[in-house]
Design a protein around this motif. Sequence first.
Motif, PDB file in Angstrom:
ATOM      1  N   ASP A 219      -8.473   3.363   6.778  1.00 17.51           N
ATOM      2  CA  ASP A 219      -7.965   1.989   6.667  1.00 17.51           C
ATOM      3  C   ASP A 219      -8.829   1.030   7.476  1.00 17.51           C
ATOM      4  O   ASP A 219      -9.342   1.374   8.536  1.00 17.51           O
ATOM      5  CB  ASP A 219      -6.519   1.901   7.179  1.00 17.51           C
ATOM      6  CG  ASP A 219      -5.527   2.604   6.263  1.00 17.51           C
ATOM      7  OD1 ASP A 219      -5.904   2.919   5.120  1.00 17.51           O
ATOM      8  OD2 ASP A 219      -4.391   2.833   6.696  1.00 17.51           O
TER       9      ASP A 219
ATOM     10  N   GLN B 179      -0.859   3.642  -2.737  1.00 16.75           N
ATOM     11  CA  GLN B 179      -1.780   4.654  -2.234  1.00 16.75           C
ATOM     12  C   GLN B 179      -1.677   5.900  -3.109  1.00 16.75           C
ATOM     13  O   GLN B 179      -0.591   6.327  -3.484  1.00 16.75           O
ATOM     14  CB  GLN B 179      -1.443   5.023  -0.785  1.00 16.75           C
ATOM     15  CG  GLN B 179      -1.836   3.984   0.240  1.00 16.75           C
ATOM     16  CD  GLN B 179      -3.288   4.141   0.695  1.00 16.75           C
ATOM     17  OE1 GLN B 179      -4.051   4.889   0.104  1.00 16.75           O
ATOM     18  NE2 GLN B 179      -3.646   3.419   1.746  1.00 16.75           N
TER      19      GLN B 179
ATOM     20  N   SER C 279       0.817  -1.219   0.000  1.00 11.88           N
ATOM     21  CA  SER C 279       0.000   0.000   0.000  1.00 11.88           C
ATOM     22  C   SER C 279       0.849   1.267   0.000  1.00 11.88           C
ATOM     23  O   SER C 279       0.415   2.312  -0.499  1.00 11.88           O
ATOM     24  CB  SER C 279      -0.945   0.005   1.211  1.00 11.88           C
ATOM     25  OG  SER C 279      -0.216   0.058   2.417  1.00 11.88           O
TER      26      SER C 279
ATOM     27  N   TRP D   2      -8.992   1.938   2.126  1.00 13.72           N
ATOM     28  CA  TRP D   2      -8.105   0.788   1.878  1.00 13.72           C
ATOM     29  C   TRP D   2      -8.398  -0.294   2.917  1.00 13.72           C
ATOM     30  O   TRP D   2      -8.302  -0.055   4.119  1.00 13.72           O
ATOM     31  CB  TRP D   2      -6.643   1.207   1.974  1.00 13.72           C
ATOM     32  CG  TRP D   2      -5.682   0.234   1.364  1.00 13.72           C
ATOM     33  CD1 TRP D   2      -5.285  -0.977   1.873  1.00 13.72           C
ATOM     34  CD2 TRP D   2      -4.996   0.379   0.116  1.00 13.72           C
ATOM     35  NE1 TRP D   2      -4.399  -1.592   1.024  1.00 13.72           N
ATOM     36  CE2 TRP D   2      -4.194  -0.780  -0.078  1.00 13.72           C
ATOM     37  CE3 TRP D   2      -4.962   1.368  -0.859  1.00 13.72           C
ATOM     38  CZ2 TRP D   2      -3.375  -0.954  -1.187  1.00 13.72           C
ATOM     39  CZ3 TRP D   2      -4.147   1.190  -1.975  1.00 13.72           C
ATOM     40  CH2 TRP D   2      -3.372   0.032  -2.131  1.00 13.72           C
TER      41      TRP D   2
END
Length: 205
Positions: free
Chosen positions: A53, A23, A19, A30
Amino acid sequence: MPYVQGRVLEVGAGIGETSKFLQNAKVSHWTYLEPDKRLFSELVKKNCRSKSDEFICGTTEDIKDKIFDTILYIDVLEHIEDDLDELECCSHLLSKNGRIIILSPAHNILFSQFDRSIGHFRRYNHKMLMNLEFKDLRLEKYIYLDSLGLFLNLCNKLILKKSIPNKKQILFWDRCIVPISKLLDPILNNKFGKTIIGIFEASKV
């Protein structure tokens, strides 16, 4: 990067290193999905920095009533024995026109004892990705990466026959081989490489 957007599910997230590179401003949420409890614990400790997240310990079968715009399998699908069943399962988690992105080792001719020792069932090529298509999922695009690595892997397979790389070899590969491949891959139009990326798009009505 242009295909990673919206609500993202990362399957087999490990400790969350992927990530950091993927990102971007188009990602709204996410979700990290990791079945291994030890890795999951480390994943949460290292990455619980954003309210957007989410962390789930389990597999795609454990996710209910959630929809994602992007689902990632980064060096993961080759570890799953029934890969078609896995994609059919996760396709139900995709939004209309959502995408599944797969990155995997390429070419079964390179399959080695090292692959076997780390739990790989296969390496993929373009035809094998095409075989993963079904009614609601189509292969939109594929590219190969690390063209120089493909040549060196073939040499190792046919001549040196070393199954497991040591730390020095891995560092040499990352610092020397990968940068050269980054220059060569566009020149070769990403038609050759030891890694393949497949981008599947949902075709839901």
